[in-house]
Design a protein around this motif. Structure first.
Motif, short mmCIF file in Angstrom:
data_model
loop_
_atom_site.label_atom_id
_atom_site.label_comp_id
_atom_site.label_asym_id
_atom_site.label_seq_id
_atom_site.Cartn_x
_atom_site.Cartn_y
_atom_site.Cartn_z
N PHE A 91 17.08 2.03 42.99
CA PHE A 91 18.46 1.64 43.31
C PHE A 91 18.77 1.89 44.79
O PHE A 91 19.50 1.13 45.43
CB PHE A 91 19.45 2.41 42.41
CG PHE A 91 19.53 1.84 41.03
CD1 PHE A 91 19.11 2.57 39.92
CD2 PHE A 91 19.98 0.54 40.84
CE1 PHE A 91 19.16 2.02 38.64
CE2 PHE A 91 20.05 -0.02 39.57
CZ PHE A 91 19.63 0.72 38.47
N THR A 92 18.19 2.94 45.37
CA THR A 92 18.44 3.20 46.80
C THR A 92 17.96 2.01 47.64
O THR A 92 18.68 1.49 48.49
CB THR A 92 17.68 4.48 47.22
OG1 THR A 92 18.11 5.54 46.37
CG2 THR A 92 17.95 4.85 48.66
N ILE A 93 16.74 1.57 47.34
CA ILE A 93 16.18 0.45 48.13
C ILE A 93 16.94 -0.83 47.83
O ILE A 93 17.22 -1.65 48.71
CB ILE A 93 14.67 0.32 47.84
CG1 ILE A 93 13.95 1.54 48.44
CG2 ILE A 93 14.09 -0.96 48.43
CD1 ILE A 93 12.58 1.80 47.85
N GLY A 94 17.36 -0.98 46.55
CA GLY A 94 18.11 -2.18 46.18
C GLY A 94 19.38 -2.32 47.01
O GLY A 94 19.67 -3.39 47.57
N ILE A 95 20.12 -1.25 47.14
CA ILE A 95 21.38 -1.32 47.92
C ILE A 95 21.03 -1.51 49.40
O ILE A 95 21.65 -2.30 50.11
CB ILE A 95 22.20 -0.03 47.72
CG1 ILE A 95 22.68 0.08 46.27
CG2 ILE A 95 23.37 0.02 48.68
CD1 ILE A 95 23.83 -0.83 45.90
N ALA A 96 19.98 -0.82 49.86
CA ALA A 96 19.63 -0.90 51.30
C ALA A 96 19.21 -2.32 51.67
O ALA A 96 19.31 -2.73 52.83
CB ALA A 96 18.52 0.10 51.62
N LEU A 142 18.90 -8.95 44.59
CA LEU A 142 18.61 -7.54 44.24
C LEU A 142 19.83 -6.66 44.57
O LEU A 142 20.28 -5.85 43.77
CB LEU A 142 17.38 -7.04 45.01
CG LEU A 142 17.05 -5.54 44.82
CD1 LEU A 142 16.75 -5.25 43.34
CD2 LEU A 142 15.89 -5.12 45.70
N TYR A 143 20.42 -6.94 45.76
CA TYR A 143 21.61 -6.15 46.15
C TYR A 143 22.74 -6.44 45.15
O TYR A 143 23.40 -5.52 44.65
CB TYR A 143 22.06 -6.52 47.57
CG TYR A 143 23.43 -5.96 47.90
CD1 TYR A 143 24.56 -6.77 47.87
CD2 TYR A 143 23.59 -4.60 48.17
CE1 TYR A 143 25.82 -6.24 48.13
CE2 TYR A 143 24.85 -4.08 48.44
CZ TYR A 143 25.96 -4.90 48.41
OH TYR A 143 27.20 -4.39 48.66
N LYS A 144 22.91 -7.74 44.81
CA LYS A 144 24.01 -8.09 43.88
C LYS A 144 23.79 -7.41 42.55
O LYS A 144 24.75 -6.87 41.94
CB LYS A 144 24.08 -9.61 43.72
CG LYS A 144 24.69 -10.37 44.91
CD LYS A 144 25.23 -11.74 44.44
CE LYS A 144 26.04 -12.43 45.55
NZ LYS A 144 25.13 -12.94 46.64
N PHE A 145 22.53 -7.33 42.11
CA PHE A 145 22.23 -6.67 40.82
C PHE A 145 22.62 -5.19 40.90
O PHE A 145 23.39 -4.68 40.08
CB PHE A 145 20.74 -6.81 40.49
CG PHE A 145 20.30 -5.95 39.33
CD1 PHE A 145 19.59 -4.77 39.55
CD2 PHE A 145 20.65 -6.29 38.02
CE1 PHE A 145 19.22 -3.96 38.49
CE2 PHE A 145 20.28 -5.48 36.96
CZ PHE A 145 19.58 -4.32 37.19
N CYS A 146 22.12 -4.52 41.95
CA CYS A 146 22.41 -3.06 42.07
C CYS A 146 23.92 -2.86 42.17
O CYS A 146 24.51 -1.93 41.61
CB CYS A 146 21.73 -2.51 43.30
SG CYS A 146 19.94 -2.63 43.20
N PRO A 202 22.51 7.96 43.22
CA PRO A 202 21.86 7.24 44.33
C PRO A 202 22.62 5.99 44.75
O PRO A 202 22.73 5.70 45.95
CB PRO A 202 20.48 6.90 43.77
CG PRO A 202 20.51 7.18 42.32
CD PRO A 202 21.63 8.11 42.04
N LEU A 203 23.19 5.26 43.76
CA LEU A 203 23.93 4.04 44.12
C LEU A 203 25.10 4.39 45.04
O LEU A 203 25.26 3.83 46.13
CB LEU A 203 24.45 3.36 42.85
CG LEU A 203 23.44 2.51 42.07
CD1 LEU A 203 24.05 2.06 40.75
CD2 LEU A 203 23.06 1.28 42.91
N SER A 204 25.90 5.37 44.62
CA SER A 204 27.09 5.72 45.40
C SER A 204 26.69 6.26 46.77
O SER A 204 27.26 5.87 47.79
CB SER A 204 27.86 6.78 44.61
OG SER A 204 28.78 7.42 45.44
N ALA A 205 25.64 7.11 46.80
CA ALA A 205 25.24 7.71 48.09
C ALA A 205 24.72 6.65 49.04
O ALA A 205 25.08 6.62 50.22
CB ALA A 205 24.18 8.78 47.84
#
Lengths: 251, 305, 530, 217
Positions: free
Chosen positions: A13-18, A27-31, D112-115
């Protein structure tokens, strides 16, 4: 490299948002949609246990009736003839359900009743607290002598202490003693003059406002610096998670 | 010469992302500690805690979420270590739903005792069994610390605590029992019965609300750990004495770790933080040079003030 | 003109006096005699009867100091009679706590009352303590330890003194406040001092039961007192008696019994008089000006520099034939900043109608879309160009913060507007928006009251309406009575009062500070928040 | 009926809190305590309303198959996942405990999502510093200068570049002064302005002059 499944999920999830940094991608939209869903769900679960169970069922006495809870509630007190204000929580529950009616367009207007209790409480409380803590207390610390005589006397003691270890008196102490109060008083007053709208900013009044805006600019500079500090530490925290907890390069 | 500045201005945003990524990651590997001078706002909070006599009770209000963990979690851990070492009892609550869980995780991270945390059979064991060991000192759940969870209602929760603490936080979170059953809560009827409030805040509700109610209405001393974004807004309260100290962001956490004598993550991150600031300042300087170099040519006039 | 002078006199003279009258005076502080603060008690559990003295060490009498002159103990039978030295306490003898020392006078005989004094010769300068007495030794009924006699070096605990009990002021009853001077053995961080126990009974002689306990240390530093509120099921109107026991190691020392105290409810909180006065003036002036504005009277508000920048920016976009983007923040209609932002949208829409410039308003809340469409349609009507209006000038993107920022960025890069307005409540996404706007060279006018975002807007935009200027601009444009009246009321009833009180009391405080007088503390107390 | 009752309710609740501040006597205290409890119960329902509203919109999106409807499904699935795990499979009232399913979801998905979502801001600040923050006029220059002093002063870098000055006269001391004096004065001026604005807005809401919070008809 971490072996825990949970840490890998977190890393995913960290990489997905990044990935939003590269470009707005699926991928970002999914996360992001997972984040929206899980935070709404998180709030709902917390509120159910902490608030609805505790405030609605425990204190009213419903959970005692069904044996979920050892403490007696308002209902039990009423049966034994003692008035307990907590019984009014039932009324609050009804108002709460009215709030949910907003989901249905035709009777949605009933939601205004509970909304007005919320808006009324905030208005009533803020009017007092903001005046007390953000106006009166600040006035208290603006009606101070132009020079801090206490700190000026202290300078000699600090000088003696510093002289022992061969150091000079820090610049902060000189500033605090002689200029500190001046900056506090005139900074606040000129800042207020800048926000004064009932008189044209011309002549002496205009110049005071000009000084005021420069004090505000220094304040914004300080906030700017601290905000950059804040944002950067958040990123450092995430990088530490990736490099240490997940990949294990660092202890 | 102008060509150079124009190309510099037109750099793609993603290149800057990579530069910042490297600037912050490299120091994490180097792990070199930097000397951190202690500022007065952190010293004031430390002295306020030092003045508390043994056995005083501190209300810890965790009002932050994982988004602010890197800034507030290290100072939470340092504070819990300090409380346990100095026999100060602390009651954990939260005005944000994520607060109590973050506090639980802080206790897990500082606990040096090996045995598992989950209590098998519940009856009287909760008094002695849940032990947190920090450099030799022990803290037992229900006697030295307790977690009473989260309540919604923002600042009205604090106002309600002023007249009745039990009505706002009736049950503990580990056993779901009424708070009256735990010795730590003996004699606590209202907010004013606490000796100190330590508030970790990342926004609203947070330090402002705690000053407005706990300090100004119920006269309980409040010390605050803030995210750096929020810290400048709290300084006026420090000047009026409403706040007994501010830990500003990760830097405040590092200074507090140094005073408490437990250098940990906040101190470790300060090197990356320093690199980050250097690069941001560099970006602003270069960006402005490029802007002024190309400005004479382009027709865009900034509006005069 | 008369009205202004009268108003001036009120603010400069009457208001400060009124505040001085109404403010809450503090309670009496404890009586103590620095530097020694000598006290003495008849030694408890001493079957042969003796008096124990306790005093605080002088500065410099600390373990790390190599040597320190002896303290001589002086005694007399008359308060001002001849004092004769009966003994002296050397630097080596053990301390009671790290800041106080004790001495036991066993030569005092029963039935006589004595006065004691301590003196110490500091390099030729004799430092004498306060005279404590009358005190007479009393033979204790039963001994404490097995051996009966109290050893010369035993440290005994001194009781708390000057105990006062009274109804907790300004509350809804159900609580009684206890205040006492801390026991002489209560040294900070001492491992042996275990705090105080509170005992309560309903009659002076009757049964006392423990109702609470508290830690050591002074809680009210200015008055050097320890205070505690007893709220454990207290009935209003019932008389209560108290005494406080200091706990030290295994010993306890009880203070005298104080009482009776009766808990009552109060109708007015005397500590909040000043708040009532100043808040009353503020509320009064706001309502007064709202009514004047409703009655159609002209209320003067100065020209807002920001609005000139708005007109210039719209003009510039028209010259370049490019579009204008208007972003009313990402909050909903319940936020005052969004409402102010939409008022300014009304003005911009009126100008774009007159100059026939393309206007786009991407929003992130459905309610804001509905309100914005109404405002833009009305402005186009007033400008006489109803045909120029169509519904897709205002359109909804997404509720999500970063999704909205990414969406607006895409539009800005594609359509390259000449001017972008950010008026309303913004959070961290303001950075992304301002950066993209800057990268295409657009003129950007921002306006928000969010403290955390103002620095970025000021640094990134050409002009920024700061905090209240946003609300003042919307009042200036809409000319609505409630907005105009509030603004004037805040100016005169709030800021003017603050400025005048500040100037008056700064002058008085400065004079007071140089005259070393109490007035500086009194002024601070006048504006105390209780 | 639709607008009068809510306005009266707002007035009563607002005035109760106002009077309770000056009159501690018994009826006011119990009334304000009751309204505080109501406030937290109703805001609990309000947040539930938000969650249910999100579900309603997501279901509509999936039903009408408009843009990104697939992601609406993931929102619905995750919402019910944590809801069911939190209510039924996490040991009831002890749902916050270390081993519970709820705690696992919090620790490994929500946290992790929020951070990371907030960590993105560091990148945006960096790129904005390069491309947006200009010293275009005197005021912006003063702002950036103060920001430089604070940013440098709050890290060892500041003292490192002013190493030649005597100890105590370095950049960190200058940033101390900016934070404890100039920043306090400016924040105080803004704070006072905002507090007066809050008092006048609250007054208008309680007296029913301001009705925007009830929404248009």
């Amino acid at each position: 490299m971490s072996t825990e499944f949970g840490v890998w999920v977190a890393a995913f999830f960290t990489i997905g948002i990044a990935s939003f940094l590269y470009k707005d991608n699926p991928l970002y939209k999914f996360c992001e949609s997972v984040f929206v869903g899980i935070s709404a769900g998180y709030w709902a679960v917390s509120l159910f246990w902490e608030n609805l169970i505790a405030k609605m069922f425990d204190s009213v006495g419903v959970s005692y009736m069904f044996g979920f809870w050892s403490e007696k509630g308002a209902l039990q007190d009423l049966f034994s003839g003692v008035w307990n204000w907590n019984i009014l929580h039932v009324l609050a529950g009804i108002l709460g359900i009215m709030m949910l009616m907003r989901l249905f367009p035709n009777i949605g207007w009933i939601a205004r009743w509970p909304l007005s209790v919320i808006v009324g409480s905030t208005a009533g409380l803020w009017m007092i607290t903001y005046f007390q803590s953000n106006f009166l207390s600040q006035l208290q610390k603006t009606v101070i002598p132009l020079f801090d005589t206490g700190k000026i006397q202290e300078l000699s003691q600090i000088g003696a202490v510093m002289a022992e270890s061969g150091r000079s008196i820090p610049f902060d102490n000189y500033f605090a003693a002689y200029l500190g109060n001046l900056v506090l008083i005139f900074g606040t007053l000129t800042g207020l003059v800048y926000f004064y709208f009932s008189k044209e900013h011309k002549g002496l009044f205009g110049k005071t406002a000009k000084v005021g805006i420069y004090f505000l600019m220094i304040t914004f500079g300080a906030s700017f610096g601290y905000t950059v500090m804040s944002r950067m530490s958040l990123l450092i925290g995430r990088l530490y998670f990736l490099f240490s907890t997940w990949l294990g390069f660092v202890n | 010469m102008n060509k150079f500045w124009e190309r510099l201005l037109a750099i793609d945003r993603r290149i800057i992302f990579v530069v910042i990524f490297l600037a912050l990651s490299v120091p994490i590997f180097l792990q070199i500690g930097l000397p951190i001078p202690v500022t007065s706002e952190v010293q004031i909070l430390y002295d306020a805690l030092e003045d508390l006599s043994r056995g005083s009770r501190i209300l810890v209000s965790c009002d932050f979420d994982p988004g602010s963990e890197p800034e507030l979690q290290p100072m939470t851990e340092a504070a819990f270590k300090y409380f346990i070492e100095n026999d100060l009892k602390f009651v954990i609550i939260g005005l944000w739903p994520q607060g109590p869980i973050q506090a639980n995780r802080a206790i897990e991270d500082i606990n040096e005792s090996e045995d598992d945390f989950i209590v098998e059979n519940g009856d009287t064991l909760y008094f002695g069994e849940d032990i947190v060991v920090v450099s030799g000192d022990t803290a037992r759940y229900g006697i030295d610390f307790i977690n009473l969870g989260f309540q919604v209602g923002q600042e009205l929760v604090i106002q309600r605590m002023g007249t009745s603490f039990e009505a706002t936080f009736p049950t503990d979170k580990r056993f779901g029992l009424s708070q009256k059953e735990f010795p730590i809560m003996d004699g606590i009827y209202r907010l004013a019965d606490f000796d100190f409030v330590f508030n970790l805040s990342a926004g609203y509700p947070g330090t402002t609300e705690w000053v407005q109610f706990a300090v100004d209405r119920f006269h309980v001393p409040v010390g605050a750990g803030n995210t750096a974004v929020q810290a400048p807004l709290a300084y006026p309260y420090l000047d009026t004495g409403q706040l007994s100290g501010i830990l500003g962001g990760m830097k405040g956490g590092a200074e507090f770790e140094r005073l408490v004598g437990h250098k940990a993550r906040a101190t470790l991150f300060m090197t990356s933080q320093t690199m980050a600031h250097i690069f941001v300042m560099l970006f602003i300087v270069v960006g402005n040079l490029a802007f002024f170099a190309t400005m004479r040519k382009s027709d865009k006039q900034g509006l005069k003030r | 003109m008369g009205k202004k002078v009268a108003l001036g006199i009120c603010i400069v003279i009457i208001l400060p006096l009124l505040i001085w009258l109404v403010h809450m005076k503090p309670g009496p502080s404890s009586i103590s005699y620095p530097p020694y603060d000598l006290t003495a008690i008849s030694t408890p559990f001493d079957t042969s009867g003796s008096v124990t003295l306790n005093w605080f060490c002088l500065e410099g009498d600390i373990d790390s100091a190599a040597v320190f002159p002896d303290y001589s103990i002086l005694r007399s039978q008359e308060p001002d009679g001849p004092f004769e030295k009966i003994d002296s306490v050397g630097f080596e003898s053990p301390r009671a706590t790290d800041i106080s020392r004790q001495y036991r006078d066993t030569s005092a005989s029963m039935g006589f009352s004595y006065y004691y004094k301590i003196s110490c010769d500091l390099q030729g300068q004799i430092v004498e303590s306060n005279i404590f007495g009358p005190i007479s030794p009393v033979m204790a009924a039963e001994a404490a330890g097995v051996e009966g006699m109290v050893e010369a070096t035993d440290i005994i605990v001194f009781p708390p003194t000057q105990l006062k009990v009274f109804d907790t002021p300004n509350d809804a009853g159900g609580s009684i406040t206890l205040e006492w001077k801390v026991s002489a053995s209560d040294a900070a961080k001492s491992l042996l001092f275990n705090g105080y126990d509170i005992y309560r009974g309903t009659s002076a002689e009757g049964l006392f039961e423990k109702v609470g306990e508290t830690t050591g240390g002074v809680s009210d530093v200015d008055r050097q007192m320890k205070s505690l509120r007893d709220g454990r099921d207290i009935l209003n109107g019932q008389e209560y008696y108290y005494y406080v026991a200091a706990k030290w190691d295994s010993q306890e020392a009880n203070s005298e019994i104080a009482g009776p105290a009766v808990s009552r409810q109060q109708w007015f909180h005397t500590g909040r008089g000043v708040s009532l006065v100043l808040l009353g003036i503020l509320i009064g002036s706001i309502l007064y000006f709202i009514n004047r504005a409703k009655a159609g009277k002209e209320l003067f508000i100065r020209k807002i520099a920001g609005l000139e920048a708005v007109d210039e920016a719209v003009g510039r976009a028209t010259e370049m034939g490019k579009a204008i983007f208007y972003i009313p923040g990402i909050q909903d209609m319940n936020n005052m900043q969004t409402i102010a932002g939409l008022t300014i949208l009304g003005r911009v829409a009126k100008l774009t109608a007159e100059y026939e410039t393309r206007l786009e308003v991407p929003v992130s809340r459905s309610l804001v879309m509905v309100a914005a469409r109404e405002i833009v349609k009305e402005s186009y009507l007033n400008a006489g160009r109803p045909d120029y209006y169509n519904d897709d000038i205002v359109y909804y993107l997404t509720d999500d913060q970063f999704g909205y920022a990414a969406g607006v960025d895409g539009l800005v890069i594609r359509k390259k507007p000449a001017t972008i307005f950010y008026q309303g409540a913004f959070f961290a996404e303001s950075l992304i928006l301002a950066e993209t706007g800057n990268s295409i060279g657009a003129i950007q006018i921002a306006g928000t009251a969010m403290p955390a975002q103002l620095p970025f807007f000021v640094a990134a935009c050409d002009y920024t309406l700061i905090g209240e200027e946003l609300f003042a601009a919307s009042a200036y444009l809409s000319r609505e009575p409630k907005l105009l009246g509030s603004l004037k009321g805040q100016d005169l009833g709030g800021k003017l009062i603050f400025l005048s009180l500040a100037l008056i009391f700064v002058i008085i405080a400065t004079l007071g500070a140089f005259a070393e007088s109490e007035i500086v503390d009194t002024i601070q107390r006048m504006f105390n928040v209780n | 009926m639709r607008r009068e009752i809510p306005l009266i309710l707002t007035g009563i609740v607002g005035i109760t809190f106002f009077i309770q501040f000056f009159v501690p006597h018994s009826p006011m205290r119990e009334l304000s305590e009751t309204f505080s409890d109501w406030y937290s119960i109703i805001s609990a329902f309000a947040i539930w309303l938000g969650a249910l509203n999100l579900m309603k919109i997501s279901f509509e999106k999936v039903y009408k198959k408009d843009k990104d409807w697939f992601f609406a499904i993931t929102t619905i699935v995750t919402f019910f996942l944590i809801l069911i795990v939190g209510l039924f499979f996490s040991g009831g009232r002890q749902y916050l405990e270390q081993g519970s399913g709820f705690d696992w979801l919090y620790r490994n998905i929500y946290s992790p999502l929020s951070a990371t979502m907030f960590a993105l801001l560091a990148f945006f600040v960096a790129s904005a510093s390069y491309r947006a923050f200009r010293a275009r006029n005197a005021q912006a220059t003063v702002l950036l200068l103060a920001a430089f002093i604070v940013m440098a002063g709050r890290t060892p870098f500041g003292d490192w570049i002013t190493i030649y000055l005597p100890e105590g006269w370095r950049l960190s001391n200058l940033s101390n002064i900016i934070m404890n004096y100039f920043n306090v004065a400016g924040q105080r001026a803004i704070m006072i302005g905002i507090s007066l604005g809050v008092v006048s807005t609250s007054l208008r809401i309680i007296l029913g002059i301001e009705r925007s919070h009830l929404g248009g008809e």
